[in-house]
Design an enzyme around this catalytic site. Structure first.
Site, PDB file in Angstrom:
ATOM      1  N   HIS A1001       0.852  -1.195   0.000  1.00 55.96           N
ATOM      2  CA  HIS A1001       0.000   0.000   0.000  1.00 55.96           C
ATOM      3  C   HIS A1001       0.880   1.235   0.000  1.00 55.96           C
ATOM      4  CE1 HIS A1001      -3.313   2.683   0.753  1.00 55.96           C
ATOM      5  NE2 HIS A1001      -2.716   3.163   1.843  1.00 55.96           N
ATOM      6  N   CYS A1149      -3.627   2.759  -5.580  1.00 56.50           N
ATOM      7  CA  CYS A1149      -3.036   3.717  -4.657  1.00 56.50           C
ATOM      8  C   CYS A1149      -1.621   4.109  -5.068  1.00 56.50           C
ATOM      9  CB  CYS A1149      -3.042   3.153  -3.234  1.00 56.50           C
ATOM     10  SG  CYS A1149      -2.136   1.595  -3.070  1.00 56.50           S
TER      11      CYS A1149
END
Length: 1237
Positions: A1001, A1149
């Site tokens: 992430h 992301c």
């Protein structure tokens, strides 16, 4: 050897202090050796004092940074000697037991490691102190017991016991306990430090440690080794890995004999987290430089004392080392230091000669940068418009029939039907002409959906549309009109040229006329006609909004306001409504494509039933004329011959749909021909209107054309079908700032605007000159203010170079084509010249210890120049050069920057740090190749809890394991596939081709520092990413698609007395949040409401939670940015996030984080870039820039306040001068402020 005995006597008296100064000593030849010893000792002492003086002067060149988090480093090149740890050094590291010197290292491998630490950080605990003599001991035993271990949390608690057996069989025991949290692996090693006389081996190999095993023979007498003997200080070490102990939760004793220790390099490294100090003493083989370093960890600075104390400790240690020098060592060392100082001064002199040229060229270079910015940036222009009773019409499909009628054009045409107000109507019926064909083709209910746009107004700048829905349906009716032909009668106007041929039976007959009417234009341009419904129809028209689309707009307008009123008229029905709000909108039309513009919501519904029998009521009727003079309108009768007769007649008013009666009576029952006249008066339905010539047909939503519906003999040119036309009237005004594509430079726009204004104001030139005079006065005041700002900036070094220089360029651009343009440029040049003068003065402070007269002369004879001033000047110069991708070689002759050629110079001043920051900040790829991990560490950045103490804002991108996976799986994927270290290298060299499908992430932080006042700063730390916490309360996770983030502000106060800083977290209101926002941020971050906690407590937890996320992630990119607008773009994404079109593979992301980084660096985003996100960032960036251009920024706000104060003072001085009759002062003020009085 020639001996000066008197000199020896004086030095013996001074040195030994044994004999009074007047005492005479008899020296004999037998005393020759004693004298030599005394002279050698004296010379050594004098050389040592001189050497320490050289060290002190070198230290003066080193500026002590007062910035929080600065890692203090000082490296002094010294000759290689043997040194030992003394009593003072052991007191620093808190030793507490007097026995043999033994240290144990406990290594904790953790997932909660700050980004600036190595993955495996060794914490070394020294718990034995050395003694005067190091006694021999046979062995020692190490016992490790696992007291507690939580596998889920990673918490561990160890009990360590060490037993030492001395040579006299004495036993000493020592116990202590280690405890730590969130550890994944624990390994323990211990070091035995001893003076060695002989090392035999290797005798074997330790496979686990991958090191050979040596037999150690210790020096028996325990004396300290000397330099001459070639003996050195060594460390013997052994590593015990206890991963299995922790994993299996077992208790295990480990015993190791001295002879099993492994030989390590002779380096002592100690780190005590309690005392927060790290002392490293390195001793390598003779002939290699010996280095003394003392380092203070950045995040532990506040408890370690001032930098001055640290410096003094290092210098004391250096003095002790120098005290052990021999005469030859002193000579070599002195030459080395002299060479370093001379080299440094020469290089500084070479660079200092060119600094004036740097500053002078800054203005032109930055104007070029601003020019490029405007040539690639969306510009917002102010636009306003007004509509005054604008009327138009467009047709709606309806089932209609034609009424055949003719009329003669006479006089003014009506606004809707094109029928003259005084037209003569001629109806005709002969040979079946009055029969009406079935010209209507039934198509059922007609419905236009709510996506229908009707273009009601258009010009070159914008177009206006109505968004409406329309529905109609037939209503059952028993009346069907015109089923049979008209009687054989022709009625003509007496004013027309026609032949009376029709006949009718006489004898008191009553003839009923049912006469349909069809107006007809008697010209060669168009055939017009009136249509009426074939049967009763229910119609409903609902208008939702008025849309204004700008033809050149590239995204949403801003600062919208306005008010519009709308009136609809359909037949005899009318409705009206008012819209009081305007907001940005994007819409797509069928014919004209996509628009960005404004919307004005209006809820307006018009419903009616169109009945052919009663729709027009008495509005259009056929009436008789007044037969006052019947002689001119005599009836003619033919009874076997022509003889005129006059008869009475009556013709009542009748509706064209229902018909009427004409009564004719004669004296004889014979066939006669009659001539009479009728009129068709038109009642105007709409008064006081301006009819629009623009009339756009409706889009054929149903897929049919006019020809497919109206199947009569006429063509599609039949227009003005009144009974099927929707008429509208719009009135109102609006304004907005509309985004236009990149265009010309501001100076060119100003010139074009100036020409336009001149064309308009030709009739009022004197008034315009007065207005221009006021503007020029304001510009002059601004330039004076900016001159003061420029001087203050050079001195304080707290404001941003870009902000001030941009304002200078803007003012010069605005005044470029004005009368006083020359003065404006002159004032700007004067500001630059003064800055250069000041720069030359402060530049010289670094040479305060120079003794070279030639260098002083070349440096313009100044007296002082500090390293701080040199570093600050480097900031100004390099920011201008890097902004246009220029190199110093363009303006300089000579060497490369010092940090690239001489590493020793890095510690003389901060110049090389500024060079590195400028190379790295402006994405100069050629220079960035010189930026390594080691040199980046000198930039004094802090990645975890503090702020960036560089002069530029810092943007950092982080990667961490996916939270929704199992921890072990997520960590393995993150380490093995994402590979943060490799990713960091790739981002430094090739950001455009970095992959975005790593199993991690990504998020980012943006930190900037705003100077508030003396000794105080406001630090803004912004945290941004996909699926992160947000003030809207959306659920967050690594797989969510929404943009989220938070802005946390701190105040940093400097305590100048001891160089410490105090950081206070500001209240949530300072970051622009409400209590409700904090509640939502808390719930989205922690997944719970936090009942029972105050808002302040939640805000503190949010801050700590964000810090925890940052600390637990790997930083893969760190960029220093020069533009102040990046932070405002990030704020826009946090506070008003656009819809992000998330895709796990194509747009995730990582794409978001890297594309925001690219935009901030000034590069083009990738082809995956989300349009709405790009538009929102560009919109905020342009708004901020335009606010600066329009004088609405903080800079101009401060300038405005200063200007207001200045004007008030001038006005008061003027009034006082008038009152006291000081005409000279009055005249001087009038000349200075021409146009103000």
């Amino acid at each position: 050897m020639e001996i000066n005995r008197a000199e020896i006597r004086r030095e013996i008296t001074r040195y030994a202090g044994l004999i009074e100064q007047q005492t005479q000593i008899n020296i004999t030849d037998n005393d020759q050796d004693i004298l030599k010893t005394l002279i050698a000792d004296y010379n050594l002492r004098m050389r040592r004092d001189a050497l320490l003086g050289e060290l002190a002067r070198l230290d003066e060149l080193r500026d002590i940074s007062q910035i929080k988090g600065d890692e203090y480093k000082l490296t002094i090149p010294l000759l290689p000697i043997i040194s030992t740890l003394n009593q003072h050094e052991f007191e620093i590291i808190q030793a507490n037991i007097e026995t043999d010197f033994i240290a144990d290292n406990v290594t904790f491998i953790t997932s909660f490691i700050p980004a600036d630490l190595d993955l495996e950080q060794t914490i070394q605990h020294v718990f034995f102190r050395t003694t005067a003599t190091t006694p021999y001991f046979r062995s020692f035993n190490l016992v490790i017991a696992i007291l507690d271990y939580d596998e889920d949390k990673g918490d561990v608690k160890l009990d360590v016991k060490i037993t030492i057996t001395r040579s006299n069989n004495g036993v000493f025991n020592y116990n202590y306990t280690w405890a730590g949290k969130d550890y994944e692996r624990v390994s323990i090693c211990y070091n035995l430090i001893s003076y060695l006389q002989q090392i035999n081996g290797p005798r074997g190999r330790d496979d686990e440690a991958e090191m050979p095993i040596y037999e150690i023979v210790r020096q028996n007498n325990g004396s300290q080794p000397s330099y001459a003997s070639g003996e050195h200080l060594y460390i013997v070490s052994s590593h015990l890995h206890v991963d299995e102990i922790v994993r299996d939760r077992e208790h295990r004793d480990i015993s190791v004999d001295v002879t099993e220790l492994n030989l390590m390099f002779p380096i002592v490294r100690m780190f005590d987290p309690v005392d927060l100090r790290d002392i490293r003493i390195e001793d390598v083989t003779p002939g290699i430089e010996f280095t003394i370093n003392m380092e203070v960890s950045t995040y532990l600075t506040e408890l370690s004392g001032s930098h001055v104390d640290t410096q003094r400790t290092i210098m004391n240690h250096a003095e002790k080392i120098v005290g052990n020098y021999t005469g030859q060592q002193w000579n070599v060392q002195s030459n080395m230091l002299s060479e370093v100082r001379t080299q440094k001064l020469e290089e500084e002199d070479e660079e200092a000669r060119q600094r004036g040229d740097y500053t002078t060229s800054t203005l032109v270079q930055t104007m070029a940068q601003v020019s490029d910015l405007f040539s690639s940036t969306i510009l917002y222009r102010y636009a306003e418009a007004e509509l005054d009773n604008t009327v138009g019409a467009f047709e709606l499909l309806r089932p209609v029939m034609s009424i055949p009628t003719e009329y003669i054009h006479d006089g003014r045409i009506g606004p809707i039907t094109n029928i003259s107000a005084s037209a003569s109507i001629v109806t005709s019926s002969n040979n079946g002409v009055g029969e009406v064909r079935n010209i209507f083709k039934p198509i059922g209910d007609q419905t236009i959906n709510e996506a229908h746009f009707a273009n009601v107004y258009s010009n070159d700048e914008y177009a206006i549309y109505l968004r409406f829905s329309y529905r109609q349906a037939p209503v059952q009716s028993e009346t069907v009109y015109l089923q049979q032909a008209l009687p054989s009668m022709r009625i003509v106007s007496p004013s027309s040229v026609s032949t009376t041929v029709s006949t009718a039976l006489i004898g008191g007959n009553t003839i009923r006329i049912n006469c349909p009417i069809r107006p007809h234009r008697e010209d060669n341009f168009v055939a017009g006609g009136v249509q009426i419904p074939r049967q009763s129809t229910a119609v409903e028209i609902h208008v939702q909004e008025i849309l204004i689309g700008y033809r050149q707009a590239t995204t949403f307008p801003i600062d919208t306001e306005g008010r519009l009123s709308l009136e609809l008229m359909y037949g005899l029905e009318s409705r009206s409504a008012v819209g009081n709000t305007m907001s940005p909108v994007r819409f797509v039309t069928v014919n004209d494509g996509e628009f960005f513009g404004l919307t004005c919501p209006i809820d307006l519904t018009l419903s009616t039933i169109v009945d052919p029998a009663s729709y027009l009521s008495d509005g259009v009727i056929l009436v008789t004329t007044a037969f006052e003079d019947l002689r001119g309108y005599a009836w003619l009768a033919t009874l076997g011959g022509d003889w005129p007769r006059t008869y009475n007649s009556s013709m009542g008013a009748f509706n064209i749909f229902t018909g009427g009666d004409i009564n004719l009576s004669t004296e004889y029952g014979s066939e006669m021909t009659y001539t009479f006249k009728v009129e068709l008066p038109i009642n105007y339905m709409f008064n006081n209107m301006t009819i629009s010539s623009h009339n756009v047909p409706r889009v054929p939503v149903l897929g049919v054309t006019y020809a497919s519906i109206y199947q009569d003999s006429r063509t599609d040119l039949e227009a003005r079908r009144f009974l099927q036309t929707l008429v509208f009237r719009i009135h109102g005004s609006w304004s907005a700032r509309v985004p236009y594509p990149p265009g010309n430079l501001p100076t060119r726009n100003t010139a074009n605007q100036h020409q336009d204004i001149q064309q308009v104001i030709n009739d009022s030139i004197f008034q315009e000159l007065d207005r221009l005079s006021d503007e020029l006065l304001d510009l002059e005041n601004r330039l004076d203010h900016l001159e003061r700002q420029f001087e203050m900036f050079i001195q304080s070094q707290e404001s941003e170079w870009w902000e001030i220089l941009l304002n200078v360029v803007i003012d010069i651009s605005i005044g470029y084509f004005s009368t006083f343009a020359g003065d404006a440029l002159k004032n700007a040049q004067r500001a630059i010249t003064k800055a250069v003068g000041y720069t030359r003065r402060v530049l010289m402070t670094v040479t305060k210890t120079m003794r070279n007269g030639t260098i002083f002369t070349r440096l313009l004879g100044a007296k002082n120049l500090s390293g701080q001033a040199l570093a600050s000047l480097e900031t100004l110069v390099e920011s201008a050069l890097r902004s246009i991708n220029m190199k110093k070689s363009r303006f300089m002759r000579g060497a490369e920057p010092l940090y690239k050629t001489n590493k020793v110079a890095q510690h003389i001043d901060n110049t090389e740090k500024m060079n590195m920051m400028m190379d790295f900040s402006f994405a100069n790829r050629n220079n960035r190749q010189n930026i390594t991990a080691d040199t980046l560490s000198k930039m004094h950045t802090q990645n975890a809890h503090g702020t960036s103490d560089t002069i530029l804002p810092a943007m950092r991108v982080y990667y961490r394991p996916l939270g929704f996976l199992d921890k072990r799986v997520g960590d393995a994927l993150h380490t093995g596939i994402t590979r943060p270290e490799a990713l960091k290298k790739q981002l430094r060299s090739d950001v455009a081709n970095v992959g975005t499908r790593a199993p991690s992430h990504a998020f980012m932080t943006y930190t900037d520092v705003l100077y508030e006042d003396a000794g105080s700063y406001i630090v803004s730390k912004r945290y941004l990413g996909i699926g992160e916490l947000n003030k809207f309360g959306r659920t967050t996770s690594d797989k969510n698609a929404g943009i989220g983030g938070v802005n946390i502000k701190y105040r940093v106060n400097k305590i100048t007395a001891d160089g410490k800083y105090i950081i206070d977290r500001l209240d949530y209101t300072e970051s622009g949040y409400t209590a409700l926002d904090v509640d939502r941020l808390y719930s989205s971050l922690f997944g719970k409401q936090g009942d029972g906690l105050s808002t302040e407590q939640k805000w503190m937890d949010i801050s700590k939670g964000v810090d925890a996320k940052i600390i637990s992630a790997d930083m893969v990119s760190e960029e220093f940015l020069s533009s102040k607008y990046t932070g405002q773009m990030i704020d826009e994404l946090i506070n008003s996030p656009p819809q992000f079109n998330y895709s796990l593979v194509y747009r995730n992301c990582q794409d978001f984080a890297l594309d925001v980084l690219r935009v901030a660096q000034g590069f083009s985003p990738s082809n995956k870039w989300d349009v709405s996100t790009a538009a929102r960032m560009q919109q905020r960036r342009v708004i901020s820039l335009m606010d600066d251009l329009m004088g609405e920024s903080e800079t101009f706000a401060r300038s405005g306040r200063a200007s207001q104060l200045l004007l008030r003072q001038v006005r008061e001085s003027y009034v006082k001068a008038r009152k006291r009759g000081d005409l000279q002062a009055v005249k001087a003020l009038q000349l200075r402020f021409k146009g103000f009085f």
